[in-house]
Design a protein around this motif. Sequence first.
Motif, mmCIF file in Angstrom:
data_model
loop_
_atom_site.group_PDB
_atom_site.id
_atom_site.type_symbol
_atom_site.label_atom_id
_atom_site.label_comp_id
_atom_site.label_asym_id
_atom_site.label_seq_id
_atom_site.Cartn_x
_atom_site.Cartn_y
_atom_site.Cartn_z
ATOM 1 N N UNK A 1 24.861 30.824 50.997
ATOM 2 C CA UNK A 1 25.659 32.026 50.359
ATOM 3 C C UNK A 1 26.821 31.423 49.502
ATOM 4 N N UNK A 2 27.360 32.104 48.578
ATOM 5 C CA UNK A 2 28.259 31.580 47.701
ATOM 6 C C UNK A 2 29.323 32.511 47.755
ATOM 7 N N UNK A 3 30.698 31.754 47.605
ATOM 8 C CA UNK A 3 31.866 32.669 47.453
ATOM 9 C C UNK A 3 32.434 32.841 46.189
ATOM 10 N N UNK A 4 32.476 33.915 45.657
ATOM 11 C CA UNK A 4 32.567 34.066 44.178
ATOM 12 C C UNK A 4 34.332 34.843 44.286
ATOM 13 N N UNK A 5 34.967 34.310 43.419
ATOM 14 C CA UNK A 5 36.381 35.181 43.311
ATOM 15 C C UNK A 5 36.551 35.672 42.054
ATOM 16 N N UNK A 6 36.881 36.951 42.374
ATOM 17 C CA UNK A 6 37.080 37.803 41.195
ATOM 18 C C UNK A 6 38.555 38.134 41.120
ATOM 19 N N UNK A 7 38.953 37.880 39.908
ATOM 20 C CA UNK A 7 40.498 38.172 39.791
ATOM 21 C C UNK A 7 40.841 39.296 38.876
ATOM 22 N N UNK A 8 41.573 40.155 39.362
ATOM 23 C CA UNK A 8 41.971 41.720 38.440
ATOM 24 C C UNK A 8 43.527 41.616 38.314
ATOM 25 N N UNK A 9 43.778 41.978 37.101
ATOM 26 C CA UNK A 9 45.120 42.412 36.543
ATOM 27 C C UNK A 9 45.282 43.842 36.762
ATOM 28 N N UNK A 10 46.092 44.154 37.658
ATOM 29 C CA UNK A 10 46.397 45.441 38.262
ATOM 30 C C UNK A 10 47.366 46.262 37.549
ATOM 31 N N UNK A 11 47.637 47.431 37.364
ATOM 32 C CA UNK A 11 48.958 48.137 36.919
ATOM 33 C C UNK A 11 50.030 47.884 37.848
ATOM 34 N N UNK A 12 51.209 47.978 37.401
ATOM 35 C CA UNK A 12 52.162 47.631 38.326
ATOM 36 C C UNK A 12 52.551 48.511 39.529
ATOM 37 N N UNK A 13 52.088 49.962 39.453
ATOM 38 C CA UNK A 13 52.169 50.853 40.326
ATOM 39 C C UNK A 13 51.238 50.844 41.243
ATOM 40 N N UNK A 14 50.139 50.171 41.220
ATOM 41 C CA UNK A 14 49.045 50.124 41.974
ATOM 42 C C UNK A 14 49.332 50.000 43.637
ATOM 43 N N UNK A 15 48.482 51.124 44.400
ATOM 44 C CA UNK A 15 48.458 50.934 45.891
ATOM 45 C C UNK A 15 47.180 50.559 46.082
#
Length: 120
Positions: A1-15
């Motif tokens: 099993x592999x742990x993969x990190x995905x990073x997202x840049x989100x809008x300021x107003x994200x919920x």
Amino acid sequence: MHLIHVRLHTPRDIRVPEDLAAQFIAQATSAEGVEHVSVHPGVGQVLTVGLYVVAESLLMAEQAALAVSRRTVERVPALHRSRITSCSAAIVGAYFDRLLERPGGDGRTMRLPDEDTAES
């Protein structure tokens, strides 16, 4: 099993939806091998998603995680204006710590060449 990190840049107003981990899993096919997802809101507009993927290789795990993440960003309304900024394997510190605890204590996994002889 592999742990993969995905990073997202989100809008300021994200919920961030409370069930976002489940929504990532719902976008995965059985062939992609996603076993578990964790979601970690970060500082500012960063969202880190950890995908635990069963795959034959690290490359295959990263490809599966990226495919699932792309579908999730496309299909989950809360993420529509987000963009994926990185997708890579996480370094598992405990594994490397165990290497250092082995006899010799230097973490090397192969013998160094003997510089006093012709052997190497």
